[in-house]
Design an enzyme around this catalytic site. Structure first.
Site, PDB file in Angstrom:
ATOM      1  N   LYS A  97     -27.613  14.994  -3.379  1.00  0.00           N
ATOM      2  CA  LYS A  97     -28.028  13.653  -3.135  1.00  0.00           C
ATOM      3  C   LYS A  97     -29.371  13.137  -3.775  1.00  0.00           C
ATOM      4  O   LYS A  97     -29.662  11.909  -3.990  1.00  0.00           O
ATOM      5  CB  LYS A  97     -27.983  13.333  -1.522  1.00  0.00           C
ATOM      6  CG  LYS A  97     -29.141  14.271  -1.120  1.00  0.00           C
ATOM      7  CD  LYS A  97     -29.262  14.142   0.598  1.00  0.00           C
ATOM      8  CE  LYS A  97     -30.368  14.816   1.224  1.00  0.00           C
ATOM      9  NZ  LYS A  97     -30.285  14.641   2.634  1.00  0.00           N
ATOM     10  N   ARG A  98     -30.044  14.246  -4.248  1.00  0.00           N
ATOM     11  CA  ARG A  98     -31.362  13.890  -5.032  1.00  0.00           C
ATOM     12  C   ARG A  98     -31.190  13.398  -6.558  1.00  0.00           C
ATOM     13  O   ARG A  98     -31.914  12.949  -7.175  1.00  0.00           O
ATOM     14  CB  ARG A  98     -32.263  14.945  -4.730  1.00  0.00           C
ATOM     15  CG  ARG A  98     -32.994  15.347  -3.549  1.00  0.00           C
ATOM     16  CD  ARG A  98     -33.515  16.553  -3.629  1.00  0.00           C
ATOM     17  NE  ARG A  98     -34.176  16.748  -2.364  1.00  0.00           N
ATOM     18  CZ  ARG A  98     -33.450  17.510  -1.203  1.00  0.00           C
ATOM     19  NH1 ARG A  98     -32.171  17.834  -1.310  1.00  0.00           N
ATOM     20  NH2 ARG A  98     -33.972  17.630  -0.084  1.00  0.00           N
TER      21      ARG A  98
END
Length: 455
Positions: free
Chosen positions: A235-236
């Site tokens: 998700k980063r």
């Protein structure tokens, strides 16, 4: 016959991961094809993540992909925090039966005894009869714990390699490994289908199932989903939030179709398949263990296929969220069929049709620089002259521009570039002459003359 009861147990995180969506859909397919139950349980025991809007986000995301309480196969949502009394009761029973014991050792104590930062707990408190401290599960000293996984087959875990793991903190609050098992027992879960990152916890959970006197569920651990660099989706780093695809204008049915094919296939060459056709074909034994590549370009192509297959009135209705409320819907309907073949996601509709509704076309400098080269003014001037009297129909408008281009030694493709930018503001968009027809003679001439003024 025992009812199939699968569960999906996400934690609130502020966004719904596409990997979680894939797991949810695989579970949903199992429940639907067997007439069983899909149990939604929110793992809400982390106070920092226990925010109502995040829980609502999970429920909303699931509903978007077709998983909701409107179906007879859906059950829940349940909340893990509501079952804490059962968690504590299970911990006490394991302690009473000699399957768990209290331990007061710190990490530093263990390191001092073992001389290693990497060695697990050494069982120091096993037989000291302590009455306080964290509660550890007493793992078998020898033998193996055998896990039967629907995808991996029979996997053996040597018990001697498994440390006595903590199941409750010193204050009695349960850890996830115990709470998860107790919840599954309480909810009569028969199948646990989840990501392979949970596989290492499975032997511990299986030992807990048996220690509590129950038969473990059928396990299935799905392959990891990776990006184009074959790295696990993050998700980063990667676009993984299901909500972001929904907001961009991906259709739920296209997303469902694509996610179902991440690791599984129907066994033939078909890829574009409605949910109703996939469900009876789905089988865990056909899930591939290799990492599944989340190809956004392919998803986009899927979505384009689904958009083009929509009935025109449905397409018009679904575009509504991306159209300014002030824009005339009848005017949009005149070009909707043309637009439907040219957008891959619904959010692209705005840039394709805004020229019809704005007082002036948008100014896109790269488009202007690309189209308004030497000779562009001559094309615009010649075309403007013909626009005064030409029959206002696409074929006539096209013929007029072809004639102007021929006068300057240009084919239509070159001649229409400055006209398109003058009229729509962009170098790409809907078919030019159909667009001009809808825009109308007066507004088209105003824009061509305005472009000439800028030149």
């Amino acid at each position: 016959m025992t009812e199939v009861r699968v569960r999906f147990a996400p934690s609130p995180t502020g966004m719904f991961h596409v990997g979680g969506a894939r797991s949810a859909l695989f579970n949903w397919a199992l429940a639907e094809q067997s007439g069983g139950r899909f149990v939604l349980r929110i793992e809400d025991t982390d106070a920092a993540r226990n925010r109502p809007e995040w829980t609502e986000g999970i429920i909303s995301a699931l509903a978007w992909i077709g998983i909701s309480g409107e179906s007879p196969f859906f059950e829940g949502p349940y909340f893990q925090s509501a079952y804490e009394p059962q968690h504590r009761e299970a911990a006490a029973r394991l302690r009473k039966d000699g399957r768990a014991y209290h331990c007061t050792c710190t990490r530093e104590d263990v390191q001092a005894r073992t001389g290693s930062e990497h060695q697990g707990y050494d069982g120091h408190c096993r037989d000291l009869g302590r009455t306080e401290g964290a509660l550890r599960f007493r793992t078998p000293d020898d033998g193996v714990t055998v896990v039967e996984d629907e995808l991996r087959g029979t996997v053996e875990f040597p018990n001697e390699a498994m440390e006595d793991f903590v199941i409750a903190r010193g204050d009695g609050s349960p850890l996830f490994v115990l709470a998860n098992v107790v919840d599954d027992v309480e909810m009569r879960i028969t199948h646990v289908v989840r990501g392979e990152e949970h596989f290492s916890n499975t032997p511990k959970q299986q030992l807990l199932w048996r220690a509590l006197g129950h038969t473990p569920p059928r396990w299935a651990h799905l392959p990891v989903i990776v990006n184009e660099k074959r790295q696990k989706l993050s998700k980063r780093r990667d676009k993984v939030a299901l909500e972001s695809y929904r907001e961009e204008g991906y259709l739920a049915e296209a997303m469902v179709n694509y996610l179902m094919l991440l690791g599984w296939g129907p066994g033939d060459d078909r890829e574009i398949m409605p949910w109703a056709e996939m469900v009876p074909l789905f089988a865990l034994r056909n899930v591939n263990l290799s990492p599944a590549f989340f190809d956004e370009k392919k998803l986009r192509a899927f979505n384009g296929e689904y958009i083009r297959a929509l009935p025109l009135d449905v397409f018009i209705q679904r575009c509504g969220a991306w159209l300014d409320p002030a824009w005339d819907r009848d005017t949009f309907a005149e070009v909707a069929e043309l637009a439907q073949t040219r957008v891959a996601v619904l959010s692209e509709i705005t840039a394709n049709v805004d020229f019809l509704f704005l007082a002036e076309p948008v100014h896109d400098q790269p488009s202007w620089d690309k189209a308004m080269k030497p000779g562009a003014a001559d094309i615009l001037r010649g075309y403007a002259s013909r626009l005064e009297t030409v029959s206002w129909a696409p074929e006539s408008l096209k013929t007029a521009l072809e004639e102007v281009g021929a006068e300057h030694g240009l084919k239509l493709g070159k001649a229409q570039a400055p006209v398109r930018v003058a009229v729509t503001g962009r170098t790409v968009g809907l078919p030019l002459f159909e667009s001009i027809e809808v825009l109308g003679r007066e507004r088209t001439l105003d824009r061509v003359h305005a472009a000439l003024g800028k030149l």
